[in-house]
Scaffold this active site. Sequence first.
Site, PDB file in Angstrom:
ATOM      1  N   GLU A 488       2.106  -2.093  25.357  1.00 43.09           N
ATOM      2  CA  GLU A 488       3.323  -2.123  24.550  1.00 43.09           C
ATOM      3  C   GLU A 488       3.260  -3.228  23.497  1.00 43.09           C
ATOM      4  O   GLU A 488       3.683  -3.033  22.347  1.00 43.09           O
ATOM      5  CB  GLU A 488       4.541  -2.297  25.461  1.00 43.09           C
ATOM      6  CG  GLU A 488       5.869  -2.469  24.737  1.00 43.09           C
ATOM      7  CD  GLU A 488       6.283  -1.289  23.888  1.00 43.09           C
ATOM      8  OE1 GLU A 488       7.240  -1.444  23.107  1.00 43.09           O
ATOM      9  OE2 GLU A 488       5.660  -0.204  23.981  1.00 43.09           O
ATOM     10  N   LYS A 492       3.499  -2.615  19.428  1.00 39.80           N
ATOM     11  CA  LYS A 492       4.477  -3.264  18.555  1.00 39.80           C
ATOM     12  C   LYS A 492       3.797  -3.883  17.335  1.00 39.80           C
ATOM     13  O   LYS A 492       4.289  -3.772  16.223  1.00 39.80           O
ATOM     14  CB  LYS A 492       5.241  -4.361  19.312  1.00 39.80           C
ATOM     15  CG  LYS A 492       6.287  -3.848  20.255  1.00 39.80           C
ATOM     16  CD  LYS A 492       7.447  -3.217  19.506  1.00 39.80           C
ATOM     17  CE  LYS A 492       8.089  -2.126  20.332  1.00 39.80           C
ATOM     18  NZ  LYS A 492       7.350  -0.871  20.380  1.00 39.80           N
TER      19      LYS A 492
END
Length: 615
Positions: A488, A492
């Site tokens: 994750e 991002k």
Amino acid sequence: MCGIVGYIGHRDAYPIVIEGLKRLEYRGYDSAGIALFDGTSLKVSKTKGKVSDLEACVETQISKTGNLGIGHTRWATHGVPNDINSHPHVSNSGDLVIIHNGIIENYDSLKQELIKRGYTFKSDTDTEVLINLIEEVKTKEGVKLGKAVQIALNQVVGAYAIAVFDKNKPEEVVVARLGSPLAVGIGDEEFFIASDASPFIEYTKNAIYLEDEEMAIIRFHKGIKVRKIKDDSLVDPYIQELQLNLEQIEKGGYDHFMLKEIHEQPKAITDTYRGRLLRDEAIIKMAGVEDNMKKFLNANRIIIVACGTSWHAGLVAEYIFEDLARIPVEVEYASEFRYRNPVITENDVLIAISQSGETADTLAAIKMAKSKGAFVFGVCNVVGSSIARESDAGAYTHAGPEIGVASTKAFTTQITVLSLIALRLARAKGTISSSDFRRYLLEMELIPEKVEKALEADAHIKEVSHIYKNAANFLYLGRGYNFPVALEGALKLKEISYIHAEGYPAAEMKHGPIALIDENMPIVVIATKAEHYDKVVSNIQEIKSRKGKIIGVITEGDTVVRELADHVIEVPETIEALSPLLTTIPLQLLSYHIAVMLGKNVDQPRNLAKSVTVE
């Protein structure tokens, strides 16, 4: 992907449509356009670029008068982003106007047939084909606009949300949907049309959400009629009262929605477990789980389907479901799951995760699973969304509107909901002791306060960001529960700064990625105190011996990794299973600050849109 806004009533349409487009710009922002009708003349202005570019064009191109207007902000599918391919599109006669979200898959064959009949096309879009198909049906069959739309839509293959009007019938707008969301706001002698309710929330709290394969004929002074597209049968529409408020969709003093939403996470997590986590009574209360407990407890396995950030939340859930509830879990990309002829039985539970509740691939996976007899449980943020309606049961995350394209609070609230479900099932199965269960409940209640503490590292993270903002590549490493957090974190950074980044299990580094490590490579290592801590420390030493630059995310007070790393970012200590709720915070802030320093549009990164409603 695209944003649709429309108005018909007694007010000037222009300011309503323009402000609505600004609120929907997270759905697409490579071009924008507007069509207004004042009872005499049709005025269309459209341009490549953002809604602000459209505003500038309108000032020099058209007048802003008219009580009927439709607008569109686009994420390109057919045809590059340019002025001509922008919506709205007008039919060959100049009478019919359309805006469209979705993809008409058989547009080319329809286009060739229309060309044979004398139609010409200015754009490369499937949308221009659709409006001319509607016109052909209307002319050839001698029917009204609503009937022409219905007949035309029965000839198309694909997904759509559309709004159409005829300048010769200025008191009527026809809307329809299949696979893409569409809401109709009901005001006092006025109607609003939008991809979601945010454009009209200050005007009315009453809305109708069209279901798939439904259309509505909206007539000023006469109301609204909803019909089934396939058989023309009347539908009694359900008017629901919106819970959204205007403050939730404004920036609230922050420079960007993303930063606002990062800082909203303590409240969002609290709102997610409020009323569900009852620590004093030592229970977790979730109606969607309680009412279907047998389905969960008798399941041979749980299949989690999702895309992007939601997929990463599903990976965290896999660890916690198997660890605590001892139920086998498979986590699938929805886009792959639907096409690989998966083995699904009536003894499976499918959990579908989506922030918007409109993700096309996830919706398709739900429909496939239901056709095989599986029980479907939806986890989404948007009340009344398609996934919420298609699922057999589910749970809302209650994160509030998430406008930034790069999800932040969606991730942490999804993990919160999934953790609550896993804990409830573990208690029901007896795979967790009473004392451990109470310990988890207590720690879950403390998470918002600990997220607040993690956010206090913002200034330090900004300093670290400045050092590495010009790096060409990043590597993110984690183990166990924090491997999905590494994925994750890398996502991002890619999404908003356009820096290449990869997430890996820390132990996998030596099976290939270690070849990339040199003195120019920043490596973000999630090295909190956990079961695999000593192993992660060994991985850090392997990086250090190859001169990699180490940014360690560590537990407060840790001295071992601090000595090895070039930079450390502390987070409070918590139970390992809940640590992703804390370790993701510095990674969100790192990507945010790097993107801002590089001058990127944080809330609207290139080529992306918030709600992915096409394949």
